[in-house]
Scaffold this active site. Structure first.
Site, PDB file in Angstrom:
ATOM      1  N   LYS A  17       1.092  -1.779  -0.222  1.00  8.55           N
ATOM      2  CA  LYS A  17      -0.009   0.257   0.190  1.00  8.55           C
ATOM      3  C   LYS A  17       1.190   1.067   0.322  1.00  8.55           C
ATOM      4  O   LYS A  17       0.563   1.809  -0.645  1.00  8.55           O
ATOM      5  CB  LYS A  17      -1.227   0.199   1.293  1.00  8.55           C
TER       6      LYS A  17
ATOM      7  N   GLN B 118      -5.279  -1.381   9.278  1.00 12.12           N
ATOM      8  CA  GLN B 118      -5.125  -3.167   8.817  1.00 12.12           C
ATOM      9  C   GLN B 118      -6.426  -4.017   9.621  1.00 12.12           C
ATOM     10  O   GLN B 118      -5.472  -4.248  10.741  1.00 12.12           O
ATOM     11  CB  GLN B 118      -3.858  -2.806   8.523  1.00 12.12           C
TER      12      GLN B 118
ATOM     13  N   ASP C  78     -11.433   2.517   3.069  1.00 14.58           N
ATOM     14  CA  ASP C  78     -11.901   0.937   3.356  1.00 14.58           C
ATOM     15  C   ASP C  78     -13.131   0.989   2.613  1.00 14.58           C
ATOM     16  O   ASP C  78     -13.181  -0.364   2.267  1.00 14.58           O
ATOM     17  CB  ASP C  78     -11.808   0.689   4.689  1.00 14.58           C
TER      18      ASP C  78
HETATM   19  N1  GUN Z   1      -6.900  -6.790   5.851  1.00 15.86           N
HETATM   20  C1  GUN Z   1      -6.962  -7.511   4.183  1.00 15.86           C
HETATM   21  N2  GUN Z   1      -7.391  -6.324   3.052  1.00 15.86           N
HETATM   22  C2  GUN Z   1      -7.696  -5.356   3.875  1.00 15.86           C
HETATM   23  C3  GUN Z   1      -8.572  -4.630   3.190  1.00 15.86           C
HETATM   24  O1  GUN Z   1      -9.099  -4.437   1.741  1.00 15.86           O
HETATM   25  N3  GUN Z   1      -8.591  -3.195   4.255  1.00 15.86           N
HETATM   26  C4  GUN Z   1      -7.751  -4.059   5.844  1.00 15.86           C
HETATM   27  N4  GUN Z   1      -8.498  -2.484   6.369  1.00 15.86           N
HETATM   28  N5  GUN Z   1      -7.469  -4.755   6.243  1.00 15.86           N
HETATM   29  C5  GUN Z   1      -7.363  -5.849   5.056  1.00 15.86           C
END
Ligand code: GUN
Length: 295
Positions: A50, A94, A117
């Site tokens: 990311k 996350q 998100d």
């Molecule tokens: N963990 C795995 N995929 C994601 C995601 O798209 N967003 C978040 N916040 N955590 C994750």
């Protein structure tokens, strides 16, 4: 193989190029704050990617890496400080959080206009009411790939297999927003194979390796496989491989178009997160949202 392979990796790369262009037209750099708690190796890889792509697209990446013994109150205080920080456009916590931390409470603290998100109750409510808001990333990626393969989606029968909060439910609502006739199928659905076979667009999102068989697919259908499952490698002892929720190889003989795993929906999630960061920045700061981010 007769099905067209839907190349999510290439689509995501093209979307990141569009985002880079869009960012270069903005008065200031958008900033994405990512919060990682603990040492989960998969989460560390996600967060590293990311940050890398955020910077590659010309945006600022703020990373908060916290020890797993941080208290829930401390984590909430950090989210609140990011809410208050006028430089921060998007906040991502996350998931999963380490045991003992209530992810629902922490996510709910994120200010909805920074919820890149799309996981807060406000974002989910806005999606279900058909109001503008930040949409969840993986489901948005599914719609983009289906549109890329089929063009207009209006009137198509879409079957989403799975009703998870992260993917199944929001994906169903996003395909509804595209004027599809949507069915959500799940573990209690009767005649599951027949329901799947009614789909012009089939979106399996259950996390069961190769569960959807070629015979479940309507000839010519578009298959968007959300599953990412690690299984023991069939011919290399001690090794593993990634497979989707669809039995891929035989399904390519029936489907009209299909996403591979890896290289299908997976790469779309981060690209859609970056897109949401630009959208969030523009809305919060009163800038016009660049039209090249439409799909
Ligand atoms: N963990 C795995 N995929 C994601 C995601 O798209 N967003 C978040 N916040 N955590 C994750």
């Amino acid at each position: 193989m007769s099905a067209i392979k839907i190349d999510g990796k290439a689509y995501a790369a093209g979307l990141r190029e569009r985002i880079t262009k869009a960012v270069s037209t903005l008065p200031a750099q958008p900033t994405l704050a990512v919060v990682l708690v603990g040492e989960d190796p998969a989460s560390q890889v996600y967060v590293r990617n990311k940050a890398k792509f955020t910077v590659e697209c010309g945006m600022r990446s703020l990373e908060h890496k916290l020890s797993e013994d941080i208290s829930e109150d401390e984590l909430v205080a950090l989210v609140r400080s990011l809410n208050d920080d006028l430089e921060v456009d998007g906040i991502l916590v996350q998931l999963p959080l380490p045991k003992g931390l209530n992810s629902d409470r922490v996510i709910e603290e994120i200010q909805p206009d920074k919820d890149v998100d799309g996981l807060t109750e406000t974002s989910a409510g806005r999606l279900s009411l058909g109001k503008p808001g930040l949409r969840p990333c993986t489901p948005t990626g599914c719609v983009m790939l289906a549109k890329d393969a089929l063009g207009e989606l209006s009137g198509k029968n879409c079957v989403v297999l799975g009703r998870s909060i992260l993917v199944g439910k929001p994906a169903a609502l996003l395909f509804l927003e595209q004027n599809c006739t949507v069915t959500i199928a799940h573990s209690r659905t009767k005649n599951l194979e027949d329901v799947c076979r009614s789909a012009d667009i089939l979106v399996p999102a259950v996390g069961r390796p190769e569960m959807v068989k070629a015979e479940w697919i309507k000839p010519g259908a578009c298959v968007i496989d959300v599953g990412i499952n690690r299984i023991p490698h069939p011919s290399k002892p001690g090794k593993s491989k990634l497979v989707g929720d669809v039995d891929y190889k035989p399904s390519t003989e029936i489907a009209g178009s299909i996403t591979p795993v890896p290289g299908g929906v997976g790469p779309m999630t981060i690209a859609c997160l970056l897109r949401n960061t630009v959208i969030a920045a523009c809305r919060r700061r009163g800038w016009e949202t660049p039209s090249n981010l439409d799909f």
